[in-house]
Design a protein around this motif. Sequence first.
Motif, mmCIF file in Angstrom:
data_model
loop_
_atom_site.group_PDB
_atom_site.id
_atom_site.type_symbol
_atom_site.label_atom_id
_atom_site.label_comp_id
_atom_site.label_asym_id
_atom_site.label_seq_id
_atom_site.Cartn_x
_atom_site.Cartn_y
_atom_site.Cartn_z
ATOM 1 N N UNK A 120 44.339 -38.313 89.139
ATOM 2 C CA UNK A 120 43.962 -38.551 90.467
ATOM 3 C C UNK A 120 42.658 -39.154 90.303
ATOM 4 N N UNK A 121 41.694 -38.513 89.524
ATOM 5 C CA UNK A 121 40.278 -38.842 89.430
ATOM 6 C C UNK A 121 40.060 -40.215 88.646
ATOM 7 N N UNK A 122 40.869 -40.115 87.496
ATOM 8 C CA UNK A 122 40.846 -41.344 86.801
ATOM 9 C C UNK A 122 41.367 -42.527 87.381
ATOM 10 N N UNK A 173 41.293 -32.895 74.959
ATOM 11 C CA UNK A 173 40.261 -32.658 75.605
ATOM 12 C C UNK A 173 40.540 -31.654 76.942
ATOM 13 N N UNK A 174 39.639 -31.061 77.260
ATOM 14 C CA UNK A 174 39.719 -30.294 78.466
ATOM 15 C C UNK A 174 39.431 -31.249 79.534
ATOM 16 N N UNK A 179 36.249 -35.568 82.475
ATOM 17 C CA UNK A 179 35.466 -36.295 83.460
ATOM 18 C C UNK A 179 34.126 -36.772 82.959
ATOM 19 N N UNK A 180 33.581 -35.832 81.731
ATOM 20 C CA UNK A 180 32.388 -36.513 81.327
ATOM 21 C C UNK A 180 32.442 -37.832 80.477
ATOM 22 N N UNK A 181 33.522 -38.015 79.694
ATOM 23 C CA UNK A 181 33.787 -39.183 79.190
ATOM 24 C C UNK A 181 33.646 -40.407 80.196
ATOM 25 N N UNK A 182 34.628 -40.229 81.116
ATOM 26 C CA UNK A 182 34.727 -41.101 82.313
ATOM 27 C C UNK A 182 33.603 -41.724 82.746
ATOM 28 N N UNK A 183 32.700 -40.662 83.134
ATOM 29 C CA UNK A 183 31.501 -40.820 83.936
ATOM 30 C C UNK A 183 30.420 -41.481 82.801
ATOM 31 N N UNK A 184 30.782 -41.471 81.728
ATOM 32 C CA UNK A 184 29.556 -41.974 80.789
ATOM 33 C C UNK A 184 28.601 -40.951 80.438
ATOM 34 N N UNK A 185 28.711 -39.938 80.898
ATOM 35 C CA UNK A 185 27.500 -38.807 80.422
ATOM 36 C C UNK A 185 27.791 -37.893 79.382
ATOM 37 N N UNK A 214 34.816 -47.504 86.646
ATOM 38 C CA UNK A 214 33.572 -48.062 87.653
ATOM 39 C C UNK A 214 33.024 -46.764 88.411
ATOM 40 N N UNK A 215 32.187 -46.336 87.984
ATOM 41 C CA UNK A 215 31.630 -44.949 88.736
ATOM 42 C C UNK A 215 30.476 -45.364 89.472
ATOM 43 N N UNK A 216 30.181 -46.690 89.930
ATOM 44 C CA UNK A 216 29.118 -46.772 90.479
ATOM 45 C C UNK A 216 29.343 -46.602 92.210
ATOM 46 N N UNK A 217 28.714 -46.516 92.971
ATOM 47 C CA UNK A 217 28.880 -46.380 94.322
ATOM 48 C C UNK A 217 29.471 -47.223 94.917
ATOM 49 N N UNK A 218 30.555 -47.160 95.954
ATOM 50 C CA UNK A 218 31.401 -48.091 96.452
ATOM 51 C C UNK A 218 30.361 -49.091 97.271
ATOM 52 N N UNK A 219 30.505 -50.413 97.189
ATOM 53 C CA UNK A 219 29.447 -51.249 97.423
ATOM 54 C C UNK A 219 29.492 -51.193 99.297
ATOM 55 N N UNK A 220 30.697 -50.843 99.802
ATOM 56 C CA UNK A 220 30.840 -50.836 101.223
ATOM 57 C C UNK A 220 31.622 -49.669 101.760
#
Lengths: 220, 220
Positions: A120-122, A173-174, A179-185, A214-220
Amino acid sequence: MPLIRYPQFCALARAAELIGERWTLLIIRELLLGPKRFSDLRSRLPGISSSVLAERLTRLDEADLVQRAHLEPPAASSVYELTGDGRALEPVIFALIRWGARYLFPARPGEQLEPEWIRLVLAAYARKGRTPAHSFEIRMPAGEREVVVHVAGGAKGTAVAQGGSPADATLVADAEAVLGLMAGILRPADALRQGQIRAQGDLEALSVFPHLFDVTEDRR
Amino acid sequence: MPLIRYPQFCALARAAELIGERWTLLIIRELLLGPKRFSDLRSRLPGISSSVLAERLTRLDEADLVQRAHLEPPAASSVYELTGDGRALEPVIFALIRWGARYLFPARPGEQLEPEWIRLVLAAYARKGRTPAHSFEIRMPAGEREVVVHVAGGAKGTAVAQGGSPADATLVADAEAVLGLMAGILRPADALRQGQIRAQGDLEALSVFPHLFDVTEDRR
């Protein structure tokens, strides 16, 4: 009949009546992942009592958001599943995941993390619009089983689906590493070198993985 | 400290802890429309007790979703307003409005309908991507006052804002008529002829109004 009625001609108030009770959103989360037996739901919601779970399911059934289905033998069990109106809550759940993620850290002692939730997160963070045409099979150990998610970029955005299909690369992966890969961290090359993930197939394609989200803040 | 804690490392559960209590979503709705005094909030939430409202505001303040601000004289009053994290709930509220709208009808006897809410509804349904470059000033009578909303199409989608700015056309209509026009179930020409709306300016542009919104089901 909802537990509370707000005397307002307002779509938000109607929604809050139907899904605003404690636990209800988490029940919806579980059923978005697939039909589940009563006992499956309980094990995914530690802390809920049988009577509260039964009460919530009854209300969701009355509101036609959840329905019961009977699996054929050999399963031969009764499961709860979302109706069309229930599945239509997906954008709400995704928006809540995107907003709630800012409060995810720090993890609290003893918290549950189900690898299946990662699907669901992905999906909540899947980038819309054209993404690189690479596909990934993600295999997350989950007790004695394995949760398998398929992620594919394409012209219509990133698609996230249950189960394994042919993919450019397979990652083992666990949940935290995914989550870390998805978030780019967590950089794929670092994760491989440090043994946080294992991969087969087109390892070059791995560097593309974070760009499917796209893990940037929702624009609105 | 939230009233309930879900022992789950899950962004949805975190969100549900913070905004999953009764009334909280409706308080967020009111504050998305602008800062409000305690007494303003109470009048917008009939049925809530002073003590429940105070308790919810305290929790929202502790969670840094709401903060207090003091207006300069002559108002010289204390108001509640959303913080950045609180305003970031806008996509959640919009998704809930879009989902909850299927349950809006029938209206129940005696239900409240605040014209100011229509601004949020118009924003929730504002079409993304290029829309026709026409602008509208919408004036809705609200007791002795008037709620004024500005709607403008453009290359980046439809923008919805508070207050009157120069526009191609001005509509005077009640909240129900504006909803009907937006949803495409009330034709502008019919509404004018039947006296449900009054309009000034470029009456030709009125036919464009429903095209500024996307009332189709969320795709996911």
